[in-house]
Design a protein around this motif. Sequence first.
Motif, mmCIF file in Angstrom:
data_model
loop_
_atom_site.group_PDB
_atom_site.id
_atom_site.type_symbol
_atom_site.label_atom_id
_atom_site.label_comp_id
_atom_site.label_asym_id
_atom_site.label_seq_id
_atom_site.Cartn_x
_atom_site.Cartn_y
_atom_site.Cartn_z
ATOM 1 N N TYR A 1 5.420 -9.208 7.025
ATOM 2 C CA TYR A 1 4.822 -8.182 6.173
ATOM 3 C C TYR A 1 3.397 -8.522 5.747
ATOM 4 O O TYR A 1 2.591 -7.634 5.540
ATOM 5 C CB TYR A 1 5.718 -7.964 4.948
ATOM 6 C CG TYR A 1 5.358 -6.755 4.118
ATOM 7 C CD1 TYR A 1 5.420 -5.472 4.660
ATOM 8 C CD2 TYR A 1 4.968 -6.890 2.800
ATOM 9 C CE1 TYR A 1 5.094 -4.359 3.900
ATOM 10 C CE2 TYR A 1 4.648 -5.783 2.032
ATOM 11 C CZ TYR A 1 4.711 -4.522 2.590
ATOM 12 O OH TYR A 1 4.396 -3.426 1.830
ATOM 13 N N ILE B 1 11.350 -2.414 -3.397
ATOM 14 C CA ILE B 1 10.350 -2.378 -4.461
ATOM 15 C C ILE B 1 11.041 -1.770 -5.671
ATOM 16 O O ILE B 1 11.879 -0.892 -5.540
ATOM 17 C CB ILE B 1 9.105 -1.565 -4.056
ATOM 18 C CG1 ILE B 1 8.023 -1.662 -5.120
ATOM 19 C CG2 ILE B 1 9.434 -0.132 -3.780
ATOM 20 C CD1 ILE B 1 6.683 -1.098 -4.687
ATOM 21 N N CYS C 1 7.634 -1.242 6.310
ATOM 22 C CA CYS C 1 7.691 -1.826 4.967
ATOM 23 C C CYS C 1 9.142 -1.874 4.511
ATOM 24 O O CYS C 1 9.471 -1.383 3.450
ATOM 25 C CB CYS C 1 6.878 -1.004 3.983
ATOM 26 S SG CYS C 1 5.240 -0.615 4.500
ATOM 27 N N TRP D 1 -3.393 -0.962 3.749
ATOM 28 C CA TRP D 1 -3.562 -2.409 3.734
ATOM 29 C C TRP D 1 -4.921 -2.766 4.317
ATOM 30 O O TRP D 1 -5.353 -2.170 5.312
ATOM 31 C CB TRP D 1 -2.454 -3.087 4.540
ATOM 32 C CG TRP D 1 -1.110 -2.890 3.904
ATOM 33 C CD1 TRP D 1 -0.486 -3.728 3.024
ATOM 34 C CD2 TRP D 1 -0.216 -1.790 4.084
ATOM 35 N NE1 TRP D 1 0.725 -3.204 2.642
ATOM 36 C CE2 TRP D 1 0.925 -2.007 3.288
ATOM 37 C CE3 TRP D 1 -0.262 -0.617 4.844
ATOM 38 C CZ2 TRP D 1 1.991 -1.133 3.223
ATOM 39 C CZ3 TRP D 1 0.796 0.265 4.780
ATOM 40 C CH2 TRP D 1 1.921 -0.002 3.975
ATOM 41 N N ILE E 1 -4.395 -7.356 1.435
ATOM 42 C CA ILE E 1 -4.348 -6.627 0.170
ATOM 43 C C ILE E 1 -3.611 -5.319 0.413
ATOM 44 O O ILE E 1 -3.910 -4.597 1.361
ATOM 45 C CB ILE E 1 -5.775 -6.325 -0.330
ATOM 46 C CG1 ILE E 1 -6.536 -7.624 -0.585
ATOM 47 C CG2 ILE E 1 -5.739 -5.438 -1.569
ATOM 48 C CD1 ILE E 1 -8.022 -7.419 -0.772
ATOM 49 N N GLU E 2 -2.641 -5.040 -0.438
ATOM 50 C CA GLU E 2 -1.911 -3.775 -0.368
ATOM 51 C C GLU E 2 -2.449 -2.861 -1.456
ATOM 52 O O GLU E 2 -2.518 -3.245 -2.621
ATOM 53 C CB GLU E 2 -0.415 -4.040 -0.581
ATOM 54 C CG GLU E 2 0.446 -2.804 -0.441
ATOM 55 C CD GLU E 2 1.921 -3.152 -0.504
ATOM 56 O OE1 GLU E 2 2.590 -3.078 0.540
ATOM 57 O OE2 GLU E 2 2.401 -3.512 -1.609
ATOM 58 N N LEU E 3 -2.868 -1.666 -1.068
ATOM 59 C CA LEU E 3 -3.330 -0.648 -2.011
ATOM 60 C C LEU E 3 -2.219 0.377 -2.167
ATOM 61 O O LEU E 3 -1.648 0.830 -1.171
ATOM 62 C CB LEU E 3 -4.607 0.012 -1.483
ATOM 63 C CG LEU E 3 -5.754 -0.958 -1.191
ATOM 64 C CD1 LEU E 3 -6.865 -0.250 -0.444
ATOM 65 C CD2 LEU E 3 -6.253 -1.598 -2.473
ATOM 66 N N TRP E 4 -1.904 0.742 -3.401
ATOM 67 C CA TRP E 4 -0.743 1.599 -3.671
ATOM 68 C C TRP E 4 -1.116 2.711 -4.638
ATOM 69 O O TRP E 4 -1.591 2.452 -5.735
ATOM 70 C CB TRP E 4 0.367 0.740 -4.264
ATOM 71 C CG TRP E 4 1.553 1.465 -4.812
ATOM 72 C CD1 TRP E 4 2.274 2.444 -4.202
ATOM 73 C CD2 TRP E 4 2.178 1.240 -6.075
ATOM 74 N NE1 TRP E 4 3.315 2.840 -5.017
ATOM 75 C CE2 TRP E 4 3.278 2.107 -6.172
ATOM 76 C CE3 TRP E 4 1.912 0.384 -7.133
ATOM 77 C CZ2 TRP E 4 4.099 2.158 -7.276
ATOM 78 C CZ3 TRP E 4 2.732 0.424 -8.242
ATOM 79 C CH2 TRP E 4 3.830 1.305 -8.303
ATOM 80 N N PHE F 1 0.404 4.095 0.633
ATOM 81 C CA PHE F 1 -0.043 2.722 0.806
ATOM 82 C C PHE F 1 -1.120 2.614 1.879
ATOM 83 O O PHE F 1 -1.146 3.397 2.831
ATOM 84 C CB PHE F 1 1.135 1.827 1.243
ATOM 85 C CG PHE F 1 2.248 1.763 0.246
ATOM 86 C CD1 PHE F 1 2.309 0.752 -0.690
ATOM 87 C CD2 PHE F 1 3.246 2.727 0.255
ATOM 88 C CE1 PHE F 1 3.342 0.698 -1.606
ATOM 89 C CE2 PHE F 1 4.294 2.679 -0.661
ATOM 90 C CZ PHE F 1 4.335 1.659 -1.590
ATOM 91 N N ASN G 1 -0.921 -6.594 -4.522
ATOM 92 C CA ASN G 1 -0.842 -5.140 -4.480
ATOM 93 C C ASN G 1 -1.674 -4.621 -5.649
ATOM 94 O O ASN G 1 -1.428 -4.985 -6.791
ATOM 95 C CB ASN G 1 0.624 -4.700 -4.624
ATOM 96 C CG ASN G 1 0.784 -3.215 -4.847
ATOM 97 O OD1 ASN G 1 0.271 -2.659 -5.811
ATOM 98 N ND2 ASN G 1 1.525 -2.579 -3.994
ATOM 99 N N TYR G 2 -2.676 -3.802 -5.339
ATOM 100 C CA TYR G 2 -3.477 -3.163 -6.378
ATOM 101 C C TYR G 2 -3.123 -1.691 -6.433
ATOM 102 O O TYR G 2 -3.159 -0.998 -5.414
ATOM 103 C CB TYR G 2 -4.979 -3.301 -6.085
ATOM 104 C CG TYR G 2 -5.490 -4.709 -6.199
ATOM 105 C CD1 TYR G 2 -5.700 -5.292 -7.443
ATOM 106 C CD2 TYR G 2 -5.761 -5.451 -5.066
ATOM 107 C CE1 TYR G 2 -6.177 -6.593 -7.548
ATOM 108 C CE2 TYR G 2 -6.245 -6.750 -5.162
ATOM 109 C CZ TYR G 2 -6.447 -7.311 -6.401
ATOM 110 O OH TYR G 2 -6.914 -8.594 -6.500
ATOM 111 N N ALA G 3 -2.778 -1.209 -7.627
ATOM 112 C CA ALA G 3 -2.515 0.213 -7.821
ATOM 113 C C ALA G 3 -3.853 0.951 -7.875
ATOM 114 O O ALA G 3 -4.800 0.463 -8.483
ATOM 115 C CB ALA G 3 -1.730 0.440 -9.109
#
Length: 157
Positions: free
Chosen positions: A92, A16, A12, A136, A145-148, A134, A103-105
């Motif tokens: 990426y 950010i 990554c 994905w 979808i990126e989960l953070w 993180f 990206n969903y928090a």
Amino acid sequence: MNMRPLLMTGLCATAILLAGPSRAAPEDAAAGHITGVGGVFFKAKDPKALAAWYRDVLGLALEPWGGAALRYDAPGHPPALIWGTFPATTKYFEPSTASFMINYAVDDLDAFLTKLKAKDVTPLKRSEDTTGRFAWILDPEGNKIELWEPPKRPAAP
């Protein structure tokens, strides 16, 4: 807004930004400026089925009009929404071929991934660095979808 760039490590290798406290516009600032992101919209082969997947698998509460309203003032929500661009040649977003990634928090990545596993969704990859944890996944139409999970803030004394 006090912005501090942080470089994410590993695969990554992209910047950010984590936002500090927001700052009001100067009193003499003229009207006509961006105040935030008002929505994320994308095409789907089957919009109703894809919306149902986001509801049933990711837990987004759908509104009567078919989309979801993600509130900034929700408990544990990060203090800012991050906007960024990537080179057209970035890898990426792979294996997705879409030109975007959302990206969903999440409040607890491990608990969220446990829920996803029960719905037969397996992360493509997981990672952790100073900007958080993180994972994905892909939605049924192949959008990445990126989960953070942001780093925990120390409790106030």
